[in-house]
Scaffold this motif. Structure first.
Motif, PDB file in Angstrom:
ATOM      1  N   ILE A   6      -0.747  33.470  39.367  1.00 56.79           N
ATOM      2  CA  ILE A   6       0.115  34.075  40.378  1.00 56.79           C
ATOM      3  C   ILE A   6      -0.664  34.127  41.687  1.00 56.79           C
ATOM      4  N   VAL A   7      -0.115  33.460  42.699  1.00 51.20           N
ATOM      5  CA  VAL A   7      -0.738  33.429  44.023  1.00 51.20           C
ATOM      6  C   VAL A   7       0.054  34.379  44.916  1.00 51.20           C
ATOM      7  N   LYS A   8      -0.626  35.389  45.452  1.00 47.93           N
ATOM      8  CA  LYS A   8      -0.003  36.362  46.344  1.00 47.93           C
ATOM      9  C   LYS A   8      -0.547  36.140  47.746  1.00 47.93           C
ATOM     10  N   ALA A   9       0.327  35.769  48.654  1.00 49.67           N
ATOM     11  CA  ALA A   9      -0.072  35.520  50.041  1.00 49.67           C
ATOM     12  C   ALA A   9       0.135  36.804  50.840  1.00 49.67           C
ATOM     13  N   ASN A  10      -0.796  37.707  50.718  1.00 52.03           N
ATOM     14  CA  ASN A  10      -0.723  38.992  51.418  1.00 52.03           C
ATOM     15  C   ASN A  10      -1.353  38.879  52.798  1.00 52.03           C
ATOM     16  N   HIS A  11      -1.217  39.899  53.578  1.00 51.05           N
ATOM     17  CA  HIS A  11      -1.889  40.035  54.867  1.00 51.05           C
ATOM     18  C   HIS A  11      -1.411  39.044  55.927  1.00 51.05           C
ATOM     19  N   GLY A  12      -0.216  38.475  55.756  1.00 47.96           N
ATOM     20  CA  GLY A  12       0.385  37.694  56.826  1.00 47.96           C
ATOM     21  C   GLY A  12       0.000  36.237  56.936  1.00 47.96           C
ATOM     22  N   TRP A  13      -0.818  35.718  56.013  1.00 48.89           N
ATOM     23  CA  TRP A  13      -1.205  34.308  56.087  1.00 48.89           C
ATOM     24  C   TRP A  13      -0.608  33.548  54.913  1.00 48.89           C
ATOM     25  N   PRO A  14      -0.107  32.328  55.159  1.00 53.51           N
ATOM     26  CA  PRO A  14       0.330  31.503  54.030  1.00 53.51           C
ATOM     27  C   PRO A  14      -0.877  30.999  53.248  1.00 53.51           C
ATOM     28  N   VAL A  15      -0.625  30.573  52.020  1.00 56.60           N
ATOM     29  CA  VAL A  15      -1.674  30.035  51.159  1.00 56.60           C
ATOM     30  C   VAL A  15      -1.190  28.694  50.612  1.00 56.60           C
TER      31      VAL A  15
END
Length: 69
Positions: A6-15
């Motif tokens: 599970i990839v969570k793109a937190n803090h406003g940046w895409p991953v």
């Protein structure tokens, strides 16, 4: 065997998530890079011994992507 990441793109940046060949490190043509948009999450399935390259996209890279479109 399949593993779910599970990839969570937190803090406003895409991953960006890129499946890679574990022996050569090359991107796998039949598994394209997926972009997880900011403030979202995505399940990525890993199988057949593949590796994943997880990259937090920086603001200057986003601008470059937009310029090329």
């Amino acid at each position: 065997m399949t593993t779910t990441v599970i990839v969570k793109a937190n803090h406003g940046w895409p991953v960006d998530v890129t499946p890679r060949d574990p022996k050569t490190g090359e991107a796998l043509d039949h598994y394209p890079t997926q972009r997880v948009e900011p403030n979202t999450e995505r399940m990525v399935h890993v199988h057949s011994g593949m590796d994943l390259l997880i990259h937090e996209v920086q603001p200057d890279e986003i601008k470059s992507d937009d310029d090329g479109a």
